[in-house]
Enzyme design. Structure first.
Site, PDB file in Angstrom:
ATOM      1  N   LYS A 189     -13.842 -37.939 -15.232  1.00 50.30           N
ATOM      2  CA  LYS A 189     -14.660 -37.799 -14.021  1.00 50.30           C
ATOM      3  C   LYS A 189     -15.602 -36.620 -14.240  1.00 50.30           C
ATOM      4  O   LYS A 189     -15.236 -35.474 -14.076  1.00 50.30           O
ATOM      5  CB  LYS A 189     -13.770 -37.546 -12.800  1.00 50.30           C
ATOM      6  CG  LYS A 189     -14.335 -38.104 -11.476  1.00 50.30           C
ATOM      7  CD  LYS A 189     -15.652 -37.468 -11.031  1.00 50.30           C
ATOM      8  CE  LYS A 189     -15.403 -36.126 -10.377  1.00 50.30           C
ATOM      9  NZ  LYS A 189     -16.670 -35.536  -9.839  1.00 50.30           N
ATOM     10  N   GLU A 265      -8.179 -24.774 -16.286  1.00 50.69           N
ATOM     11  CA  GLU A 265      -9.029 -23.661 -16.732  1.00 50.69           C
ATOM     12  C   GLU A 265      -9.938 -23.345 -15.570  1.00 50.69           C
ATOM     13  O   GLU A 265     -10.840 -24.120 -15.233  1.00 50.69           O
ATOM     14  CB  GLU A 265      -9.811 -24.053 -17.993  1.00 50.69           C
ATOM     15  CG  GLU A 265     -10.412 -22.861 -18.718  1.00 50.69           C
ATOM     16  CD  GLU A 265     -11.861 -22.625 -18.357  1.00 50.69           C
ATOM     17  OE1 GLU A 265     -12.102 -21.769 -17.480  1.00 50.69           O
ATOM     18  OE2 GLU A 265     -12.730 -23.286 -18.925  1.00 50.69           O
ATOM     19  N   CYS A 299     -17.637 -19.531 -16.897  1.00 43.76           N
ATOM     20  CA  CYS A 299     -16.430 -18.947 -16.295  1.00 43.76           C
ATOM     21  C   CYS A 299     -16.060 -17.601 -16.890  1.00 43.76           C
ATOM     22  O   CYS A 299     -15.407 -16.794 -16.226  1.00 43.76           O
ATOM     23  CB  CYS A 299     -15.266 -19.923 -16.436  1.00 43.76           C
ATOM     24  SG  CYS A 299     -15.050 -20.539 -18.117  1.00 43.76           S
ATOM     25  N   GLU A 396     -15.980 -14.533  -7.858  1.00 39.87           N
ATOM     26  CA  GLU A 396     -16.737 -15.169  -8.933  1.00 39.87           C
ATOM     27  C   GLU A 396     -18.027 -15.738  -8.343  1.00 39.87           C
ATOM     28  O   GLU A 396     -17.999 -16.702  -7.578  1.00 39.87           O
ATOM     29  CB  GLU A 396     -15.932 -16.284  -9.590  1.00 39.87           C
ATOM     30  CG  GLU A 396     -16.669 -16.900 -10.768  1.00 39.87           C
ATOM     31  CD  GLU A 396     -15.891 -18.027 -11.430  1.00 39.87           C
ATOM     32  OE1 GLU A 396     -15.940 -18.117 -12.668  1.00 39.87           O
ATOM     33  OE2 GLU A 396     -15.254 -18.810 -10.708  1.00 39.87           O
TER      34      GLU A 396
END
Length: 498
Positions: A189, A265, A299, A396
């Site tokens: 996906k 992750e 990230c 973040e």
């Protein structure tokens, strides 16, 4: 520093594949629905793509289940799987330019970098794991009683891969390459923001000889297609890369369904620690690269930069000077170093954080504004006078926004570097091996880079600590997470079992 350009540097790609890929065929979604994928350079629609939902996921999982339970992929010799994966890699090499264009127009990635690095890395990942496909071995065990035992490594089954939008190609194959080598089948996906390259890879997989049902792609939204994958009772494992918030939902869904295996992750707020003995010019270059590469949409971005007080003022001056010469604009332009944020939502989120930083009392050293009149471009942004408890230092942001902070001692640097819920990566800049060793052992993160940053390699496992997730991509750990270990035990001649 320029905005989105009217000049066309590279001819736009022809979009060939927009349907779901199920059991070796491109098909419309059952509902017939489609959704728009947007060019972040302009905010305009590229094309409409099939919108998969639960019913489509069910069909894809059924195909993958049949291919795993009854098909030849998990049963063929590993060398044969490796041969097919090598051919897959060769086909990707033949279509590097077209694939790089798709990720540029879909996700705002630099075309020159995609063509030179991202897409070749995809092919290299396939070759790396193709070479491991016939070297999957268990162990012979020396038992403490009159028994003989050995272990078998077997593919885990049907895997659901949920891919983020920031590295549509690289992160797809960080997951697909090892799971294919292991003998798994899968439902992929891709992110709704960047679905186009995944569909092209499905086409190439078919050409390479990957059997029908092994590699399925469902384009659609996370809350529908993605959720259907995480809840599905016939999926044996989910591998997810994305935000920590969604990672929690993936775990909940896995627990509520068939307790499927999960690897995550997730987010990061990675520190870069620059010590007094560092070369100021090189340190500033690393700091900017660490936050501005891929427009901060990575990230492991070094969004918290800690500089020791002896060189802090020099580093600050260098960062301001270098940031002003960082070229922002059309990612097809070879002179540009930073393209647009992936979409309007991300663009507005980043600008909101910049306003938070101003309100909380941080000093805007440079940047902080949109670039150009169309598209989702933001200036390289550096804040100084940042406190550890400010939102811009804790959350973040996933954009080109650096928090620059001063420290005195090694002990302070370690304590503040670890003062985060995340633990994905960290960087250290020093010429002192004792400092490098001490700090690298003390920071709680999955990857530590010393005098470098973004130093990824297929041989090096990558994954996080704390709320940055668990499970490793790359390396043999990246292969083994798609395998079960089975123990087989038989009695010896004089065993009481006989």
């Amino acid at each position: 520093m320029g905005g989105s350009s009217e000049e066309s540097f590279v001819k736009m790609p022809t979009i060939k594949f927009t349907k779901l890929f199920i059991n070796g065929e491109f098909v419309d979604s059952i509902s017939g629905k489609t959704f728009e994928t947007i060019d972040p350079r302009t905010g305009e629609v590229i094309i409409r793509v099939a919108e998969g939902d639960k019913e489509d996921v069910d069909l894809a999982v059924k195909a993958a289940r049949t291919a795993f339970d009854h098909g030849r992929w998990p049963r063929m010799p590993g060398s044969d799987r490796g041969t097919i994966l090598m051919k897959f890699a060769d086909l990707i090499d033949e279509h590097t330019e077209e694939l790089a264009k798709l990720d540029t127009v879909d996700a705002g990635k630099l075309f020159s970098f995609g063509k030179a690095v991202d897409i070749p890395q995809v092919a290299n990942s396939l070759r790396y794991f193709a070479g491991a496909a016939d070297k999957i071995h268990g162990e012979v065990l020396k038992m403490s009683s009159e028994l003989q035992a050995y272990t078998l490594l077997e593919p885990i089954g049907v895997v659901g891969h949920i891919i983020p939008w920031n590295f549509p190609s690289t992160l797809l194959f960080a997951k697909a390459a090892p799971s294919l080598a292991a003998g798994c089948t899968m439902v992929v996906k891709p992110a709704e923001q960047s679905p186009l390259s995944a569909l092209y890879y499905a086409h190439l997989a078919k050409l390479a000889g990957v059997p029908d049902g092994v590699f399925n792609v469902i384009t659609g939204y996370g809350e529908t297609a993605g959720a259907a994958i995480t809840h599905h009772m016939d999926i044996d494992k989910v591998s997810f890369t994305g935000s920590t918030e969604v990672g929690r939902e993936v775990m909940r869904a896995a627990a509520k369904s068939n307790l499927k295996a999960v690897s995550l992750e997730l987010g990061g707020k990675s520190p870069l620690l620059i010590f007094d003995d560092a070369d100021v010019d090189k340190a500033a270059d690393l700091a900017l690269l660490g936050i501005l590469f891929n427009k901060g949409e990575i990230c492991v971005a070094s969004s918290r930069v800690f500089v020791q007080e002896g060189i802090y003022d020099e580093v600050e001056k260098k960062l301001k000077e270098k940031a002003k010469h960082w070229v922002v604009g059309d990612p097809f332009d070879p002179n540009v170093r930073q393209g647009p944020q992936v979409d309007k939502t991300q663009f507005e989120k980043i600008l909101t954080y910049i306003e938070h930083g101003k309100r909380e009392g941080a000093t805007l050293l440079t940047g902080g504004k949109p670039v150009g009149k169309k598209g989702y471009y933001i200036e390289p942004t550096v804040f100084t006078d940042v406190k550890d408890d400010m939102l811009i230092a804790k959350d973040e942001i996933f954009g080109p926004v650096m928090s620059l902070m001063k420290f005195k001692t090694i002990e302070e640097a370690i304590q503040r570097a670890n003062n985060t819920k995340y633990g994905l990566a960290a960087g250290i800049v020093t010429k002192n091996i004792d400092v490098a060793n001490t700090v690298s052992r003390s920071i709680r993160a999955g990857t530590i880079w010393i005098n470098c940053y973004f130093a990824f390699d297929n041989d090096c496992p990558f994954g996080g600590y704390k709320m940055s997730g668990f499970g490793k991509d790359f390396g043999l750990q990246g292969l083994h997470k798609y395998m079960h270990t089975k123990s087989v035990v038989t009695p010896l001649y004089n065993s009481p079992w006989l």
